[in-house]
Design a protein around this motif. Structure first.
Motif, mmCIF file in Angstrom:
data_model
loop_
_atom_site.group_PDB
_atom_site.id
_atom_site.type_symbol
_atom_site.label_atom_id
_atom_site.label_comp_id
_atom_site.label_asym_id
_atom_site.label_seq_id
_atom_site.Cartn_x
_atom_site.Cartn_y
_atom_site.Cartn_z
ATOM 1 N N GLU A 118 0.846 -1.197 0.000
ATOM 2 C CA GLU A 118 0.000 0.000 0.000
ATOM 3 C C GLU A 118 0.879 1.244 0.000
ATOM 4 O O GLU A 118 0.920 1.998 0.966
ATOM 5 C CB GLU A 118 -0.926 -0.003 1.222
ATOM 6 C CG GLU A 118 -1.859 -1.189 1.292
ATOM 7 C CD GLU A 118 -2.667 -1.216 2.584
ATOM 8 O OE1 GLU A 118 -2.390 -0.383 3.477
ATOM 9 O OE2 GLU A 118 -3.562 -2.056 2.713
ATOM 10 N N LEU A 119 1.591 1.477 -1.077
ATOM 11 C CA LEU A 119 2.491 2.627 -1.163
ATOM 12 C C LEU A 119 1.697 3.930 -1.184
ATOM 13 O O LEU A 119 0.609 3.997 -1.766
ATOM 14 C CB LEU A 119 3.349 2.516 -2.425
ATOM 15 C CG LEU A 119 4.270 1.289 -2.519
ATOM 16 C CD1 LEU A 119 4.951 1.238 -3.880
ATOM 17 C CD2 LEU A 119 5.309 1.307 -1.395
ATOM 18 N N THR A 120 2.257 4.944 -0.563
ATOM 19 C CA THR A 120 1.575 6.245 -0.534
ATOM 20 C C THR A 120 1.989 7.143 -1.700
ATOM 21 O O THR A 120 1.483 8.254 -1.815
ATOM 22 C CB THR A 120 1.867 6.978 0.790
ATOM 23 O OG1 THR A 120 3.278 7.243 0.892
ATOM 24 C CG2 THR A 120 1.424 6.139 1.991
ATOM 25 N N PHE A 121 2.888 6.673 -2.540
ATOM 26 C CA PHE A 121 3.363 7.478 -3.661
ATOM 27 C C PHE A 121 2.303 7.545 -4.765
ATOM 28 O O PHE A 121 1.519 6.614 -4.950
ATOM 29 C CB PHE A 121 4.662 6.901 -4.231
ATOM 30 C CG PHE A 121 5.749 6.720 -3.208
ATOM 31 C CD1 PHE A 121 6.337 7.830 -2.597
ATOM 32 C CD2 PHE A 121 6.172 5.452 -2.835
ATOM 33 C CE1 PHE A 121 7.335 7.658 -1.647
ATOM 34 C CE2 PHE A 121 7.162 5.280 -1.890
ATOM 35 C CZ PHE A 121 7.746 6.381 -1.285
ATOM 36 N N ALA A 122 2.332 8.640 -5.508
ATOM 37 C CA ALA A 122 1.381 8.825 -6.604
ATOM 38 C C ALA A 122 1.700 7.895 -7.768
ATOM 39 O O ALA A 122 2.820 7.377 -7.899
ATOM 40 C CB ALA A 122 1.416 10.277 -7.078
#
Length: 243
Positions: A118-122
């Motif tokens: 669940e990466l927070t990067f765009a």
């Protein structure tokens, strides 16, 4: 039916694995690099050099090094001028990497606590995604691979360095005996933690074989996938492209 996943040779509830893995790496963080040398006879350094040579990091590129913990891969790529974000789910591992970077006088690295699933990067944030000896510890590998694909730009490349199963006759038996009997004892000697290193060895045995893992990479959306075995597949470099 409960969602179960492997934790070493045990099957555990999927909701429990992340915390269990976090505990393992919290325990081993301080001695992680020392143990890598002890377990591989220093060979992990050569494997990582070969891995980064395949990635071909370049000046001006944005690269995400997932499960980058103590910085071994990131430091190598940073020397080539790439802008590297080092991510790991374990803050203790990141703390070791940050301290190592300070001692080496390396500036410009970005350190970010992240869950590979669940990466927070765009979307389309990076030119390359690397992960070395980390993906087998992820609870849902397919989710991590899809996240890797999501955060890469078109034309971006995925590279994974991971233990696998050697196909060399005889060598696999020798390595199995060494890893199961000796590595936990080394963990007890150097890191005062036999159980964590027993899990790390067992997690290698439960990781998908090279053809299956390559198929998982393709299923995540990558093309032109490739597997480069080292020592007959004891370690393998997996790669793919986002187009």
């Amino acid at each position: 039916m409960n969602d179960t996943v492997s934790f070493g040779y045990r099957d555990v509830d999927a909701s429990e694995k992340q915390g269990m893995v976090r505990a393992v790496f919290s325990n081993v963080a301080a001695k992680y690099d020392l143990m890598n040398d002890a377990m591989s006879g220093g060979a992990h350094r050569l494997w990582k050099d070969q891995f980064v040579a395949r990635v071909k990091p370049r000046k001006g590129e944005d690269i995400l090094d997932m499960a980058g913990g103590t910085g071994d891969i990131a430091f190598r790529m940073h020397r080539h001028g790439a802008a590297v974000t080092v991510s790991d789910i374990n803050p203790e591992m990141l703390a070791v990497g940050i301290e190592r970077a300070k001692k080496k006088g390396l500036d410009g690295l970005i350190w970010s606590e992240q869950n590979a699933e669940e990466l927070t990067f765009a979307d389309r944030s990076f030119d390359a995604y690397t992960i070395a000896f980390g993906i087998r510890n992820v609870t849902h590998i397919d989710r991590a691979l899809r996240e890797a694909h999501r955060v890469l730009r078109f034309g971006g490349r995925f590279f994974c360095l991971e233990f696998s199963t050697t196909t060399w006759p005889g060598f696999s038996d020798v390595y199995d005996a060494y890893s199961h009997r000796l590595v936990p004892k080394l963990g007890k000697l150097f890191a005062h933690d036999e159980d964590s290193y027993r899990y790390l060895i067992e997690s290698i045995r439960r990781f998908p074989p090279m053809p299956k893992f390559e198929g998982m990479i393709r299923e995540a959306g990558f093309v032109q996938t490739k597997v480069e075995p080292i020592l007959g597949g004891l370690v393998a470099i997996h790669s793919g492209w986002k187009v």
